[in-house]
Design a protein around this motif. Structure first.
Motif, PDB file in Angstrom:
ATOM      1  N   PHE A  52       0.830  -1.209   0.000  1.00  0.00           N
ATOM      2  CA  PHE A  52       0.000   0.000   0.000  1.00  0.00           C
ATOM      3  C   PHE A  52       0.864   1.258   0.000  1.00  0.00           C
ATOM      4  CE2 PHE A  52      -2.215   3.346   2.400  1.00  0.00           C
ATOM      5  CZ  PHE A  52      -3.381   3.470   1.666  1.00  0.00           C
ATOM      6  N   PHE A  53       1.903   1.265   0.828  1.00  0.00           N
ATOM      7  CA  PHE A  53       2.746   2.459   0.936  1.00  0.00           C
ATOM      8  C   PHE A  53       3.836   2.519  -0.137  1.00  0.00           C
ATOM      9  CE2 PHE A  53       0.944   2.296   5.249  1.00  0.00           C
ATOM     10  CZ  PHE A  53       0.531   3.604   5.383  1.00  0.00           C
ATOM     11  N   LYS A  54       4.028   1.419  -0.867  1.00  0.00           N
ATOM     12  CA  LYS A  54       5.051   1.405  -1.913  1.00  0.00           C
ATOM     13  C   LYS A  54       4.502   1.662  -3.307  1.00  0.00           C
ATOM     14  CE  LYS A  54       8.777  -1.437   0.002  1.00  0.00           C
ATOM     15  NZ  LYS A  54       9.579  -2.665  -0.182  1.00  0.00           N
TER      16      LYS A  54
ATOM     17  N   TYR B 107      -0.711   4.827  -5.321  1.00  0.00           N
ATOM     18  CA  TYR B 107      -1.282   5.204  -4.032  1.00  0.00           C
ATOM     19  C   TYR B 107      -0.567   6.387  -3.383  1.00  0.00           C
ATOM     20  CZ  TYR B 107      -3.862   0.739  -4.015  1.00  0.00           C
ATOM     21  OH  TYR B 107      -4.701  -0.303  -4.309  1.00  0.00           O
ATOM     22  N   LYS B 108       0.598   6.774  -3.909  1.00  0.00           N
ATOM     23  CA  LYS B 108       1.403   7.775  -3.218  1.00  0.00           C
ATOM     24  C   LYS B 108       0.710   9.136  -3.106  1.00  0.00           C
ATOM     25  CE  LYS B 108       5.989   5.749  -3.788  1.00  0.00           C
ATOM     26  NZ  LYS B 108       7.350   5.884  -4.326  1.00  0.00           N
ATOM     27  N   GLN B 109       0.170   9.618  -4.229  1.00  0.00           N
ATOM     28  CA  GLN B 109      -0.512  10.915  -4.184  1.00  0.00           C
ATOM     29  C   GLN B 109      -1.781  10.881  -3.338  1.00  0.00           C
ATOM     30  OE1 GLN B 109       0.402  13.827  -5.031  1.00  0.00           O
ATOM     31  NE2 GLN B 109       2.272  13.375  -6.150  1.00  0.00           N
ATOM     32  N   PRO B 110      -2.643   9.850  -3.465  1.00  0.00           N
ATOM     33  CA  PRO B 110      -3.804   9.784  -2.571  1.00  0.00           C
ATOM     34  C   PRO B 110      -3.418   9.720  -1.097  1.00  0.00           C
ATOM     35  CG  PRO B 110      -4.102   8.294  -4.417  1.00  0.00           C
ATOM     36  CD  PRO B 110      -2.705   8.815  -4.524  1.00  0.00           C
ATOM     37  N   ILE B 111      -2.342   9.022  -0.769  1.00  0.00           N
ATOM     38  CA  ILE B 111      -1.903   8.938   0.629  1.00  0.00           C
ATOM     39  C   ILE B 111      -1.544  10.328   1.155  1.00  0.00           C
ATOM     40  CG2 ILE B 111       0.029   8.194   2.097  1.00  0.00           C
ATOM     41  CD1 ILE B 111      -0.013   5.516   0.571  1.00  0.00           C
ATOM     42  N   ILE B 112      -0.801  11.101   0.343  1.00  0.00           N
ATOM     43  CA  ILE B 112      -0.414  12.452   0.766  1.00  0.00           C
ATOM     44  C   ILE B 112      -1.654  13.334   0.927  1.00  0.00           C
ATOM     45  CG2 ILE B 112       0.846  14.538   0.091  1.00  0.00           C
ATOM     46  CD1 ILE B 112       2.834  12.669  -1.372  1.00  0.00           C
ATOM     47  N   ILE B 113      -2.606  13.211   0.001  1.00  0.00           N
ATOM     48  CA  ILE B 113      -3.844  13.995   0.077  1.00  0.00           C
ATOM     49  C   ILE B 113      -4.605  13.672   1.359  1.00  0.00           C
ATOM     50  CG2 ILE B 113      -6.136  14.313  -0.962  1.00  0.00           C
ATOM     51  CD1 ILE B 113      -4.782  13.881  -3.703  1.00  0.00           C
ATOM     52  N   VAL B 114      -4.765  12.381   1.658  1.00  0.00           N
ATOM     53  CA  VAL B 114      -5.478  11.957   2.865  1.00  0.00           C
ATOM     54  C   VAL B 114      -4.747  12.439   4.113  1.00  0.00           C
ATOM     55  CG1 VAL B 114      -6.122   9.922   4.242  1.00  0.00           C
ATOM     56  CG2 VAL B 114      -6.602   9.979   1.785  1.00  0.00           C
ATOM     57  N   LEU B 115      -3.418  12.367   4.106  1.00  0.00           N
ATOM     58  CA  LEU B 115      -2.610  12.809   5.239  1.00  0.00           C
ATOM     59  C   LEU B 115      -2.839  14.286   5.535  1.00  0.00           C
ATOM     60  CD1 LEU B 115      -0.191  12.161   7.225  1.00  0.00           C
ATOM     61  CD2 LEU B 115       1.307  13.017   5.423  1.00  0.00           C
ATOM     62  N   ILE B 116      -2.740  15.126   4.515  1.00  0.00           N
ATOM     63  CA  ILE B 116      -2.856  16.581   4.715  1.00  0.00           C
ATOM     64  C   ILE B 116      -4.268  16.974   5.117  1.00  0.00           C
ATOM     65  CG2 ILE B 116      -2.654  18.842   3.613  1.00  0.00           C
ATOM     66  CD1 ILE B 116       0.028  17.461   4.136  1.00  0.00           C
ATOM     67  N   ILE B 117      -5.283  16.411   4.453  1.00  0.00           N
ATOM     68  CA  ILE B 117      -6.671  16.780   4.756  1.00  0.00           C
ATOM     69  C   ILE B 117      -7.055  16.365   6.170  1.00  0.00           C
ATOM     70  CG2 ILE B 117      -9.094  16.268   4.199  1.00  0.00           C
ATOM     71  CD1 ILE B 117      -8.319  16.319   1.265  1.00  0.00           C
ATOM     72  N   ASN B 118      -6.643  15.163   6.578  1.00  0.00           N
ATOM     73  CA  ASN B 118      -7.022  14.686   7.906  1.00  0.00           C
ATOM     74  C   ASN B 118      -6.278  15.415   9.015  1.00  0.00           C
ATOM     75  OD1 ASN B 118      -8.936  12.144   7.993  1.00  0.00           O
ATOM     76  ND2 ASN B 118      -7.734  11.989   6.121  1.00  0.00           N
TER      77      ASN B 118
ATOM     78  N   PHE C 266      -9.271   5.773  -3.306  1.00  0.00           N
ATOM     79  CA  PHE C 266      -8.567   4.495  -3.463  1.00  0.00           C
ATOM     80  C   PHE C 266      -9.467   3.442  -4.106  1.00  0.00           C
ATOM     81  CE2 PHE C 266      -6.164   6.711  -0.286  1.00  0.00           C
ATOM     82  CZ  PHE C 266      -4.847   6.303  -0.481  1.00  0.00           C
ATOM     83  N   ASP C 267      -8.829   2.482  -4.803  1.00  0.00           N
ATOM     84  CA  ASP C 267      -9.588   1.387  -5.394  1.00  0.00           C
ATOM     85  C   ASP C 267      -9.936   0.355  -4.323  1.00  0.00           C
ATOM     86  OD1 ASP C 267      -7.178   0.109  -4.926  1.00  0.00           O
ATOM     87  OD2 ASP C 267      -6.608  -0.023  -7.045  1.00  0.00           O
ATOM     88  N   GLN C 268     -10.675  -0.684  -4.724  1.00  0.00           N
ATOM     89  CA  GLN C 268     -11.194  -1.662  -3.764  1.00  0.00           C
ATOM     90  C   GLN C 268     -10.111  -2.334  -2.908  1.00  0.00           C
ATOM     91  OE1 GLN C 268     -14.422  -1.967  -3.354  1.00  0.00           O
ATOM     92  NE2 GLN C 268     -14.611  -3.745  -2.028  1.00  0.00           N
TER      93      GLN C 268
ATOM     94  N   GLU D 192      -7.353   8.085 -12.410  1.00  0.00           N
ATOM     95  CA  GLU D 192      -6.519   9.298 -12.387  1.00  0.00           C
ATOM     96  C   GLU D 192      -5.148   9.024 -11.764  1.00  0.00           C
ATOM     97  OE1 GLU D 192      -7.199  12.028 -13.785  1.00  0.00           O
ATOM     98  OE2 GLU D 192      -9.327  11.746 -14.243  1.00  0.00           O
ATOM     99  N   PHE D 193      -5.117   8.055 -10.854  1.00  0.00           N
ATOM    100  CA  PHE D 193      -3.873   7.774 -10.136  1.00  0.00           C
ATOM    101  C   PHE D 193      -3.158   6.536 -10.660  1.00  0.00           C
ATOM    102  CE2 PHE D 193      -6.871   9.677  -7.037  1.00  0.00           C
ATOM    103  CZ  PHE D 193      -6.186  10.848  -6.782  1.00  0.00           C
TER     104      PHE D 193
END
Length: 483
Positions: A261-263, A267-278, A393-395, A464-465
Motif C-alpha cells: 500500500f505504501f510502496k 497510491y502515493k498521491q492519494p496517501i499524501i492527500i489523505v494525510l494533509i486533509i485529515n 482508493f480502489d477496492q 486518475e492515479f
C-alpha cells in the motif's frame, strides 16, 4: 436520465441509518464528559480518599482526568489497526456488528465504575470504547460508500458525521446538572449508549452486505447481484452498476498488503492527500474547542454549560447543511471554504482574546467566533476528512486507506487533547495562530492537489492515479476546478 435518479430505496435508507447508530454512540461519549467533569473528578478523589485516607494531590487529579478524557482517543488509535483485517475477512456490515460488542462492553464498564468504587474501571471502559471508536469510524464510511449510488455517495457518507454531531449534542444535554450530570445519576448517564447499540443489533443484521465487497473482494457475483437488487430496487440499475464493478475488478488485484500500500506508485498521491486533509482537519482547533468549551466559557459567562449546548446545536446544524450541499457543491469547494473560514476565525479569535481584558464587551464576539469556527469545520473538513479516502482508493486499497484515515483522525484528536491545555498556558491567545497556520496549509494543499470526486465512479477516480507518477489534474473537465 438514469444517472440523475436518486436510487433511494427503503432498504438503502435503513441500512445507512442502522450503520450510523455506531457514530451516534461515539458522539454521545464525546459530549457527555464535558459538563459533569467536576462531579466525576470528585468521584476520583473520593475513591482515592477511601483507599489512602487522604485527598488526591491536585496535579495528580488533573493528570488522571486528562488521561480519562484522552484514553478514548488512544484506544481509537489502536483500534484503527484492525480495520483492514475485519473489513476484508468478515465484510463491511458484519464487521460493524462485531465491533459493536466493544461499545457494549465499554459502556457497561463505565457505568459500573461508581458501584464498584473504582476509577480504574471507568478508565478501562473508555479505553475499550475507544477501540470501538477507531474501528467503527472507518467501517461506517466504508460500508455506506459501497452501498450508496454514485450520485448520493458523498451525502450519505456525511450522515455518519451528522449522527456523530447529534450524539455530541445528546451527550451534552444528558451531562447537564438538570438532566443526568449529577452525583447520583452520572453513572446511569454513561450507560445510555447501550440503547443505540442494542438497536443496531436489532436492525443491521437484516441489511445487505456491501455488493462491492461481495463481488470484487470475494468474487461472489450472485450474492452481489442479490444485495444490489435489495438496495436499488430495479434490475436495469443493478445490471449497469454490476458492469461498472466488474470493470473496476478487472483493474484491481486481489489484495494489497500494508507494505505494498505504501510502496505502490498509484497510491502515493492519494496517501499524501489523505494525510494533509485529515491532519489539517484535526489540528485546526475544532477538537480543542469541543473538549474544553465549558471551561473556556466558564471564565467569562455564568451559564457556560448552556453556551456549550449552543456549540453542540451549531455542530448538528452545519453537518446537516453539509449533507444537503455535498452533492451540489462538491468536496473541493466545501473543503476549501471550510479551511479558509477556519483560518479567518482563528485569526480573529487571537485578536479578540488579546484585547479582551481591555474591552470585556468583546466576549460575546468571542462566542460568535467559536460558533463560526464550528460551522466552518462541519461544513467541509469534518465530514469529508472521514470519507474522502474511500473515494480516492480502489477496492484493494480502500480498507487500508480507511484504517490510515482513522489513525490520522484519532491520533490528531489524542495529540490535541494532550497538548492544548499546556499550549494554552504557554502561548495564551496566540495558540489560535497555530491552528490558523494548519488551516492555511491544508487550504493551499487542497487547492493545488485534491481532485473533485463528486458524481464520479470509484474506477473513474482510481484511473486518475493508476500507473501515474503524479496526478494529471486537468485532464478531465471539472476535475480540479470549482465548476
Amino acid at each position: 436520465m438514469a444517472s440523475k435518479e436518486s436510487h433511494l430505496t427503503a432498504t438503502l435508507l435503513v441500512s445507512i441509518l442502522a450503520a450510523v447508530l455506531g457514530s451516534l454512540q461515539i458522539g454521545y461519549h464525546t459530549g457527555n464528559v464535558n459538563a459533569p467533569a467536576k462531579i466525576i473528578e470528585e468521584f476520583f478523589n473520593h475513591t482515592w480518599r477511601a483507599r489512602h485516607n487522604e485527598s488526591m494531590p491536585d496535579h495528580s487529579l488533573t493528570l488522571l482526568w486528562s488521561l480519562s478524557v484522552s484514553i478514548k482517543d488512544f484506544g481509537a488509535l489502536l483500534g484503527s489497526l484492525g480495520v483492514k483485517y475485519l473489513a476484508d475477512s468478515y465484510g463491511r456490515r458484519n464487521s460493524i456488528l462485531i465491533v459493536n460488542f466493544l461499545s457494549v462492553v465499554g459502556a457497561c464498564l463505565m457505568s459500573t465504575s461508581k458501584v464498584s468504587e473504582s476509577f480504574e474501571v471507568l478508565i478501562l471502559g473508555r479505553l475499550v470504547f475507544g477501540l470501538f471508536c477507531g474501528l467503527v469510524m472507518s467501517l461506517n464510511p466504508l460500508y455506506i460508500q459501497e452501498v450508496s449510488p454514485t450520485n448520493l455517495r458523498g451525502a450519505f457518507a456525511t450522515l455518519n458525521q451528522v449522527s456523530f454531531a447529534l450524539g455530541i449534542l445528546l451527550g451534552m444535554v444528558a451531562g447537564l446538572e438538570t438532566v443526568l450530570g449529577t452525583e447520583h445519576n452520572w453513572a446511569m448517564m454513561l450507560s445510555l449508549s447501550l440503547i443505540p447499540a442494542m438497536a443496531q443489533y436489532l436492525v443491521l443484521p437484516f441489511c445487505p452486505e456491501s455488493p462491492r465487497y461481495l463481488l470484487i473482494t470475494r468474487g461472489e457475483e450472485s450474492k452481489a447481484e442479490a444485495a444490489l437488487l435489495r438496495l436499488r430496487g430495479g434490475t436495469d440499475k443493478v445490471l449497469t452498476e454490476l458492469e461498472e464493478m466488474k470493470e473496476e475488478a478487472a483493474h484491481s488485484q486481489t489484495g494489497v498488503t500494508i507494505q505494498e500500500f505504501f510502496k505502490k506508485q498509484r497510491y502515493k498521491q492519494p496517501i499524501i492527500i489523505v494525510l494533509i486533509i485529515n491532519l489539517g482537519s484535526q489540528l485546526s482547533g475544532f477538537n480543542a474547542i469541543i473538549n474544553y468549551s465549558t471551561r473556556m466559557f466558564q471564565a467569562k459567562f455564568d451559564q457556560a454549560k448552556y453556551l456549550t449546548l449552543g456549540v453542540g446545536a451549531v455542530n448538528v446544524t452545519f453537518t446537516l447543511v453539509a449533507f444537503f450541499l455535498m452533492e451540489r457543491a462538491g468536496r473541493r469547494r466545501l473543503l476549501l471554504t471550510g479551511f479558509i473560514s477556519i483560518a479567518v476565525c482563528t485569526l480573529l479569535m487571537t485578536i479578540v482574546e488579546s484585547v479582551l481584558h481591555l474591552v470585556p464587551e468583546l466576549r460575546s464576539l468571542q462566542v460568535l467566533l467559536v460558533f463560526c469556527l464550528i460551522s466552518a469545520y462541519e461544513l467541509g473538513p469534518g465530514p469529508i476528512s472521514w470519507f474522502i479516502a474511500a473515494e480516492l482508493f480502489d477496492q484493494p486499497g480502500r480498507p487500508i486507506a480507511m484504517a490510515f484515515t482513522s489513525m490520522l483522525n484519532w491520533g490528531g484528536k489524542f495529540v490535541l487533547a494532550l497538548v492544548f491545555p499546556p499550549l494554552l498556558k504557554v502561548c495564551g491567545a496566540y495558540v489560535y495562530l497555530l491552528f490558523m497556520t494548519v488551516a492555511l496549509l491544508a487550504f493551499t494543499f487542497t487547492w493545488i492537489r485534491l481532485p473533485e470526486t463528486k458524481g464520479r465512479t470509484f474506477d473513474d477516480i482510481a484511473e486518475e492515479f493508476r500507473g501515474a507518477e503524479g496526478i494529471p489534474l486537468n485532464n478531465k473537465t471539472g476535475f480540479n476546478t470549482f465548476t
